[in-house]
Design an enzyme around this catalytic site. Structure first.
Site, PDB file in Angstrom:
ATOM      1  N   HIS A  50       0.811  -1.217   0.000  1.00  0.00           N
ATOM      2  CA  HIS A  50       0.000   0.000   0.000  1.00  0.00           C
ATOM      3  C   HIS A  50       0.849   1.276   0.000  1.00  0.00           C
ATOM      4  O   HIS A  50       0.605   2.180   0.805  1.00  0.00           O
ATOM      5  CB  HIS A  50      -0.929   0.026   1.223  1.00  0.00           C
ATOM      6  CG  HIS A  50      -1.928  -1.076   1.278  1.00  0.00           C
ATOM      7  ND1 HIS A  50      -2.611  -1.403   2.437  1.00  0.00           N
ATOM      8  CD2 HIS A  50      -2.370  -1.930   0.318  1.00  0.00           C
ATOM      9  CE1 HIS A  50      -3.430  -2.413   2.187  1.00  0.00           C
ATOM     10  NE2 HIS A  50      -3.300  -2.755   0.908  1.00  0.00           N
ATOM     11  N   PRO A  51       1.837   1.422  -0.872  1.00  0.00           N
ATOM     12  CA  PRO A  51       2.629   2.655  -0.844  1.00  0.00           C
ATOM     13  C   PRO A  51       1.825   3.854  -1.324  1.00  0.00           C
ATOM     14  O   PRO A  51       1.149   3.797  -2.355  1.00  0.00           O
ATOM     15  CB  PRO A  51       3.790   2.346  -1.795  1.00  0.00           C
ATOM     16  CG  PRO A  51       3.240   1.327  -2.745  1.00  0.00           C
ATOM     17  CD  PRO A  51       2.304   0.491  -1.921  1.00  0.00           C
TER      18      PRO A  51
END
Length: 545
Positions: free
Chosen positions: A479-480
């Site tokens: 989930h960057p």
């Protein structure tokens, strides 16, 4: 170096150039090309989704860690992870990471977006973004104040259940966590099964939902397997894109705007190669600084999951099912005939949102429960029956960077998430393991005799031991966000304004997960889709002014 390269300048200008056909880019392409007067060019570095494992849900097991479908990024050695470097999967195909991700439909919490508004970002409160979420959806629950129908983003209930996960859910209830039928109404605290981006047992990526239906339009052109080198900026305005295809350099020009939708790794890398970023990063690489924006590539946030694994007895899990040839055959038949069974599985089926300690004002940890276990994605399942119960800190305070190593576009950037670098993150990590242990000790699970395999019963209960264990078992949950953050002009780290326009450069926007000022409280694909929907409306509104 550039003088030695022959560049073909394309004479056919577009109204919009979209860099990246991931979750955001596919939605933008669809919305912007609805008007036949708009000529839209999409440049995608990956290929087409013409591989079976992009469409069968369980295909993530084969897509993640495969260079056909994954950019194969790696982080730097992370001090907070006891010196480990992590694989950092990103989708290498139209649909981007929505073609290989967990398919979990999760908006986060209303307070996430209200916080964005409190930062001064007008138009981004929960009340503001809810219509965009609804407009995207074709939801199995039907039209309501919370959900929409008729949109391109199909959302369905999971098509199988597992007794062991039902019991994990019962254990959560025994801990005082309420059952919740829908995580996406603004407050996701509770336990329940995730809703998924699938349609009748097939993965429903943004390419299937938004890009492919629009590709019949003559005013939309999609180029795949192209590597964007940099933006073309003249007199402070983005006027085009320089890219490479089949070893040749091309320059596409636009009459309107350039939109970066290459994600939290790709978008800051392109900005930096274009001279937009921290001068002290760019100058040593020989890149001429066009705009000294110190926030480009900073503010990286990600959800770190702590993959606790428990061996179980007397109940079916996917581990032993997978290694049984007759059962594997039955799985294939079930999927072929009914589009049901384990081949429809998202990586995680059961979700639990709760608090790491009673002092937290809202749910701050998320559990992903899975009826399987493995050392890491891309490696085989274990041969013993087991469940994985991963806890992640929903709102980490650690911040990392994405930084070019080279001015060459084919060189992967340095990625340093800086996990567990703050006292609060280490505290939440320790408390999350304690919550995991309490969960697995509940009476509902006693018949299956859960036995802690990771982090292991030898790990003590003190903060130092637990934080170190979190570093040993922690891994990205993919989930960057945040590397081109949205913010006011007075914010020294802001890259775009509240209308997603890059500060200091005309005709350039970033519309993807990188613009999130702070990470949302859950899986980030659906919020990225919302950002694209909001961004498309802004582009069309501004074009009429």
């Amino acid at each position: 170096m550039e003088n030695d390269v022959t560049v073909t300048v394309l004479s056919d200008s577009s109204d919009y150039i979209i860099v990246g056909a991931g979750t955001a880019g596919c939605i933008l392409a669809n919305r912007l090309s609805e008007n036949p007067a708009n000529r839209v060019l999409v440049l995608e570095a990956g290929g087409n989704d013409n591989w079976i494992w992009f469409h069968i849900p369980v295909g993530y097991l084969f897509a993640i860690g495969n260079p056909r479908s994954d950019w194969m990024f790696r982080t730097e050695a992370e001090p907070g992870l006891n010196g480990r470097s992590l694989n950092y999967p990103r989708g290498k195909v139209i649909g981007g990471s929505s073609a290989i991700n967990a398919m979990i439909s999760m908006r986060g919490q209303a307070a996430d977006y209200d916080h964005w508004r409190q930062l001064g970002l007008q138009g981004w409160s929960w009340r503001d973004v809810l219509p965009a979420f609804r407009a995207l959806e074709d939801h199995f629950l039907g039209d309501s104040e919370h959900h929409g129908t008729g949109g391109g983003w199909r959302i369905e209930a999971p098509r199988l259940s597992w007794k062991i996960l039902d019991s994990v859910g019962d254990a959560a209830v025994q801990m005082g966590i309420p059952k919740i039928p829908d995580f996406n109404t603004g407050d996701n605290e509770g336990v329940g099964y995730f809703h998924v981006n699938q349609k009748r047992g097939r993965r429903w990526s943004s390419a299937r939902g938004f890009l492919k239906p629009a590709m019949r339009r003559p005013n939309l052109h999609v180029e795949t397997k192209v590597l964007v080198d940099r933006l073309v900026i003249e007199d402070g305005r983005a006027v085009g894109v320089r890219y490479i295809k089949d070893g040749k350099s091309f320059e596409a020009r636009t009459r309107g705007e350039v939109i970066l939708s290459a994600g939290s790794i790709g978008s800051p890398a392109i900005l930096q190669r274009s001279g937009i970023g921290p001068a002290d990063w760019l100058t040593p690489l020989g890149i001429e600084v066009v705009s000294d924006r110190r926030g480009v590539g900073r503010n990286l946030q990600d959800h770190l999951q702590q993959r606790a694994i428990y061996k179980v007895q007397g109940v079916k899990t996917l581990n032993e099912t997978y290694y049984s040839l007759p059962r594997r055959g039955l799985m294939a038949v079930d999927y072929a005939l009914r589009r049901r069974g384990p081949l429809t599985m998202a990586p995680s089926q059961l979700g639990i949102f709760t608090r790491s300690d009673p002092g937290r004002e809202r749910a701050n940890i998320q559990f992903h429960a899975q009826p399987l276990s493995l050392d890491k994605f891309g490696e085989p399942l274990h041969r013993f029956p087991a469940v994985t119960v991963s806890a992640c800190n929903l709102r980490p305070s650690s911040r990392g960077i994405v930084h070019l190593r080279s001015a060459e576009p084919d060189q992967a950037p340095l990625i340093a998430p800086n996990y567990l670098s703050t006292d609060d993150d280490r505290k939440v990590a320790a408390d999350a393991i304690r919550v995991t242990r309490r969960l697995m000790a509940q009476a509902a699970l006693e018949p299956y005799r859960p036995d802690e395999y990771l982090p292991g019963k030898s790990v003590g209960d003190d903060d130092t031991s637990l934080a170190r264990a979190a570093g040993e078992i922690g891994t990205t949950i993919f989930h960057p966000v945040g590397t081109a953050k949205m913010g006011l002009a007075s914010d020294s780290l802001a890259v775009v304004d509240e209308r997603l326009r890059v500060h200091g450069i005309v005709g350039l926007r970033v519309i993807d997960a990188s613009v999130m000022p702070t990470i949302t409280s859950g899986n980030t694909n659906t919020p990225t889709a919302m950002i694209a929907e909001m961004g498309s409306r802004m582009l069309l509104e501004d074009s009429r002014r």
